[in-house]
Write a protein that holds these residues in place. Structure first.
Motif, short mmCIF file in Angstrom:
data_model
loop_
_atom_site.label_atom_id
_atom_site.label_comp_id
_atom_site.label_asym_id
_atom_site.label_seq_id
_atom_site.Cartn_x
_atom_site.Cartn_y
_atom_site.Cartn_z
N SER A 164 0.92 -1.21 -0.02
CA SER A 164 0.00 0.05 0.10
C SER A 164 0.92 1.27 -0.05
O SER A 164 0.48 2.33 -0.93
CB SER A 164 -0.92 0.08 1.10
OG SER A 164 -1.68 -0.98 1.31
N GLU B 132 8.92 3.88 7.50
CA GLU B 132 8.59 2.33 7.38
C GLU B 132 9.52 1.86 8.68
O GLU B 132 10.81 2.12 8.80
CB GLU B 132 9.02 1.70 6.12
CG GLU B 132 9.06 0.14 6.46
CD GLU B 132 8.13 -0.75 6.76
OE1 GLU B 132 6.96 -0.54 6.06
OE2 GLU B 132 8.20 -1.41 7.88
N THR C 294 3.95 -7.09 4.83
CA THR C 294 3.60 -8.58 4.80
C THR C 294 4.67 -9.77 4.35
O THR C 294 4.97 -10.43 4.81
CB THR C 294 2.25 -8.90 4.27
OG1 THR C 294 1.41 -8.02 5.05
CG2 THR C 294 2.02 -10.37 4.22
N ASP D 53 -1.81 -15.87 -1.58
CA ASP D 53 -3.00 -16.78 -1.89
C ASP D 53 -3.88 -16.14 -2.88
O ASP D 53 -4.87 -16.66 -3.17
CB ASP D 53 -3.79 -17.13 -0.43
CG ASP D 53 -4.22 -16.01 0.34
OD1 ASP D 53 -4.57 -14.95 -0.36
OD2 ASP D 53 -4.30 -15.92 1.53
N HIS E 194 2.53 -5.97 13.41
CA HIS E 194 3.73 -6.88 12.51
C HIS E 194 4.68 -7.47 13.36
O HIS E 194 5.35 -8.28 13.28
CB HIS E 194 4.51 -5.97 11.70
CG HIS E 194 3.92 -5.74 10.42
ND1 HIS E 194 4.18 -6.26 9.17
CD2 HIS E 194 2.72 -5.09 9.99
CE1 HIS E 194 3.42 -6.03 8.33
NE2 HIS E 194 2.66 -5.49 8.56
C1 FAD Z 1 0.95 -14.27 5.05
C2 FAD Z 1 -0.03 -13.33 4.41
C3 FAD Z 1 -0.32 -13.72 3.13
C4 FAD Z 1 -1.04 -12.91 2.47
N1 FAD Z 1 -1.45 -12.76 0.94
C5 FAD Z 1 -2.41 -12.23 0.39
C6 FAD Z 1 -2.79 -12.50 -1.04
O1 FAD Z 1 -2.29 -13.17 -1.48
N2 FAD Z 1 -3.60 -11.38 -1.43
C7 FAD Z 1 -4.21 -10.49 -0.68
O2 FAD Z 1 -4.95 -9.64 -1.15
N3 FAD Z 1 -3.77 -10.21 0.48
C8 FAD Z 1 -2.92 -11.17 0.98
N4 FAD Z 1 -2.57 -10.87 2.56
C9 FAD Z 1 -3.06 -9.69 3.22
C10 FAD Z 1 -1.90 -8.66 3.06
O3 FAD Z 1 -1.62 -8.36 4.30
C11 FAD Z 1 -2.21 -7.57 2.20
O4 FAD Z 1 -2.72 -7.99 1.05
C12 FAD Z 1 -1.16 -6.72 2.05
O5 FAD Z 1 0.08 -7.08 1.83
C13 FAD Z 1 -1.39 -5.36 2.67
O6 FAD Z 1 -0.19 -4.53 2.57
P1 FAD Z 1 -0.15 -3.09 3.39
O7 FAD Z 1 1.05 -2.29 2.76
O8 FAD Z 1 -1.46 -2.43 3.35
O9 FAD Z 1 0.31 -3.54 5.01
P2 FAD Z 1 1.60 -4.25 5.24
O10 FAD Z 1 1.75 -5.41 4.30
O11 FAD Z 1 0.95 -4.95 6.65
O12 FAD Z 1 2.63 -3.56 5.44
C14 FAD Z 1 2.62 -2.39 6.34
C15 FAD Z 1 3.73 -1.94 6.68
O13 FAD Z 1 3.54 -0.72 7.64
C16 FAD Z 1 4.53 -0.80 8.69
N5 FAD Z 1 4.04 -0.17 9.85
C17 FAD Z 1 2.96 -0.47 10.47
N6 FAD Z 1 3.06 0.39 11.48
C18 FAD Z 1 3.93 1.26 11.49
C19 FAD Z 1 4.38 2.51 12.42
N7 FAD Z 1 3.56 2.72 13.40
N8 FAD Z 1 5.09 3.17 11.66
C20 FAD Z 1 5.93 2.84 10.68
N9 FAD Z 1 5.67 1.69 9.99
C21 FAD Z 1 4.63 0.96 10.35
C22 FAD Z 1 4.92 -2.32 8.84
O14 FAD Z 1 6.22 -2.41 9.15
C23 FAD Z 1 4.45 -2.87 7.37
O15 FAD Z 1 5.86 -2.84 6.75
C24 FAD Z 1 -1.68 -11.65 3.25
C25 FAD Z 1 -1.47 -11.34 4.40
C26 FAD Z 1 -0.38 -12.45 5.03
C27 FAD Z 1 -0.25 -12.15 6.51
#
Ligand code: FAD
Length: 501
Positions: free
Chosen positions: A29, A50, A58, A70, A158
């Motif tokens: 994201s 970050e 993730t 997945d 996390h």
């Molecule tokens: C094992 C696994 C497999 C998955 N597979 C899929 C899939 O195949 N398809 C799908 O659609 N979804 C999947 N998901 C859901 C998945 O989490 C999301 O799709 C997506 O990766 C989330 O992305 P994101 O960037 O929003 O959040 P995240 O990947 O959770 O990343 C958030 C980032 O923000 C950082 N952060 C958090 N709090 C703070 C803070 N206070 N200060 C600074 N940094 C911070 C964290 O360190 C992290 O790096 C999966 C989830 C898991 C756990």
């Protein structure tokens, strides 16, 4: 960026840096937000903070054997960057793809790693968020101000996974491991392993470990639905044979996948029994008629009330068929020295126990929020389309889809934010705060999501932490990509739900 103030104390940050936009997190994201800002709002100053040492979120946090998506990468990938290989991808492949996006768009200078955001305080006097962060490598306290806070910190904590408390856990002689904290040096060769859980993580770990372990047992309280098939998308293969440009292949394949997913989603609501039969007959094709699918792979809920993981090439079922893996559907009574005693009275012996039992939902990234000096609890707000919150100015949270790939919403929310920022620039508005309109005042306020619609354990455990939902589409995250893809671009920025100042 400019340095605004000099505060000469040893405990407070000495400088404050200002950015037009501050992004929390550099997962799929945060990196997507950075890309869209550079392309749709050129000239906007921004930084992504970050907490971890690198990007990926993730896909960096989870390092257990076999870690993979997945859902397919044509739709988990961004709409602007073609995915050119098999649809279900390993974490390493996803990280390579994200790394390419960062490099090709020169995003690295905008991302600061090992920066954990600890607090975010809004001042209506200054129309600014003050964001405090700690550098995890040096312990240094840093201060930033920003006009707009783009929360891309995901939906779970996390730093630790969720492990229920079972009786006598301490008695077990071997290691008990949560997949979110997988030890790099864990030796499971020829060991007996129990994986507790029935979700995507368990279904990934089991085939990845099965060949090396003496035996791996999936211990589940209740079954989960899975989809299975070849790890390939036929239409992408055909188009590749015809040497069609990858940009076209990506777009056409996305459309085909989304068309088919829409049909499947509708079927789960309109003809749940038929949808269930489709899913179970695919499992039976791997395991055979004699396998007890009724006990181990037939959930009690309607399909799609929880995420349905895709099992590429049926590898989980192949592991079970070969005898290297097995499934036990039972409840844990307590742990013993040798393993786990089940409520049925049977004892499962193990050398290692893995608790694939999920996450801690974390709506605010463990950031302490305040508005004009008053602590903010997101549970007291109502969500505007699952991305903004009543009474919370200049803030967006990216919460993706569960029934479709998360990233589809990353792109949609980004288009909205960029349009909103441009609108504010053009009209000279310094802040925008979602607010219930007069016609919304009698609207019943409900939990974030209807458990009849979607009810995984982490959601049920953490629902009280999440903002409220209203009955109207504007005031909920409806988990419906197929509606939102048309609704989001049509959002009227002059709607009374947006109060500018
Ligand atoms: C094992 C696994 C497999 C998955 N597979 C899929 C899939 O195949 N398809 C799908 O659609 N979804 C999947 N998901 C859901 C998945 O989490 C999301 O799709 C997506 O990766 C989330 O992305 P994101 O960037 O929003 O959040 P995240 O990947 O959770 O990343 C958030 C980032 O923000 C950082 N952060 C958090 N709090 C703070 C803070 N206070 N200060 C600074 N940094 C911070 C964290 O360190 C992290 O790096 C999966 C989830 C898991 C756990």
């Amino acid at each position: 960026m400019n340095v605004q103030t000099q505060i000469d104390t040893t405990t407070s940050p000495r400088t404050t840096e200002h950015f037009d936009v501050l992004i929390a997190g550099a997962g799929i994201s945060g990196v997507g937000a950075a890309y869209h800002l550079t392309t749709q709002c050129p000239g906007t100053s921004f930084v992504a903070l970050e907490a971890q040492k690198t990007f990926g979120g993730t896909w960096t946090t989870h390092r257990y054997p076999g870690i993979r998506s997945d859902s397919d990468l044509h739709t988990f990938g961004y709409r602007f960057k073609p995915w050119t290989t098999a649809p279900i991808a390993s974490a390493a492949e996803i990280l390579k793809y994200m790394g390419d996006v960062i490099e090709e768009n020169d995003l690295a200078p905008h991302i600061r790693y090992q920066h954990t955001i600890t607090s975010a305080k809004w001042s209506s006097e200054e129309n600014l968020w003050t964001i405090e962060a700690t550098r995890t490598d040096t312990g240094e306290q840093l201060r930033f101000t920003t006009n707009f806070f783009w929360m891309c910190q995901g939906y779970y904590r996390h730093t630790e996974g969720y492990t229920p408390e079972w009786k006598d856990m301490a008695k077990f002689k071997g290691p008990i491991i949560h997949p979110q904290k997988w030890p790099e040096d864990l030796d499971y060769k020829n060991k007996r392993v129990i994986v507790i859980g029935s979700g995507a993580t368990a279904a990934t770990l089991i085939p990845a470990m099965a060949n090396d372990c003496a035996h791996v047992t999936m211990l589940q309280r209740s079954p989960t639905y899975f989809r299975t098939g070849r790890n390939a998308i036929e239409i992408a293969e055909e188009l590749r044979k015809l040497q069609v440009d990858e940009i076209w292949i990506h777009e056409i394949t996305r459309r085909k996948i989304l068309f088919d997913q829409d049909a499947f989603s509708r079927k789960t609501f309109e003809e749940p029994e038929a949808a269930k039969k489709d899913l179970l007959s695919a499992v039976e094709a791997y395991l055979g008629k004699d396998y007890d699918i009724a006990t181990h792979f037939t959930p009690k809920y309607r399909p799609w009330r929880q995420r349905i993981a895709f099992i590429p090439d049926g590898d989980l079922f192949q592991g079970i068929k070969s005898g290297k893996a097995s499934v036990v559907t039972d409840e844990i009574d307590r742990f013993t020295e040798k393993g786990i005693l089940l409520k049925s009275g049977k004892e499962l012996e193990a050398d290692i126990i893995v608790t694939a039992t999920g996450f801690h939902l974390c709506a605010n990234g463990d950031i302490e929020f305040a508005i004009d000096g008053k602590p903010l609890d997101f549970a007291d707000t109502v969500t505007y389309r699952g991305m903004m919150f009543t009474g919370v100015p200049n803030l967006v949270w990216v919460f993706g889809y569960f029934r479709a790939s998360w990233t589809l919403r990353v792109d949609l929310v980004a288009d909205f934010v960029c349009r909103l920022l441009t609108h504010m620039k053009e009209t000279g508005a310094k802040k925008v705060t979602p607010q219930l309109r007069p016609e919304d005042h009698n609207m019943p306020l409900l939990p974030w999501i209807d458990p009849e619609n979607f009810n995984p354990g982490y959601m049920m455990r953490g629902m009280h932490l999440l903002p409220k939902r209203g009955e109207k589409p504007e005031w909920q995250h409806n988990q419906d990509y197929w509606a939102e893809k048309d609704e989001f671009p049509a959002i009227d920025l002059k709607d009374k739900a947006f109060v500018y100042g």
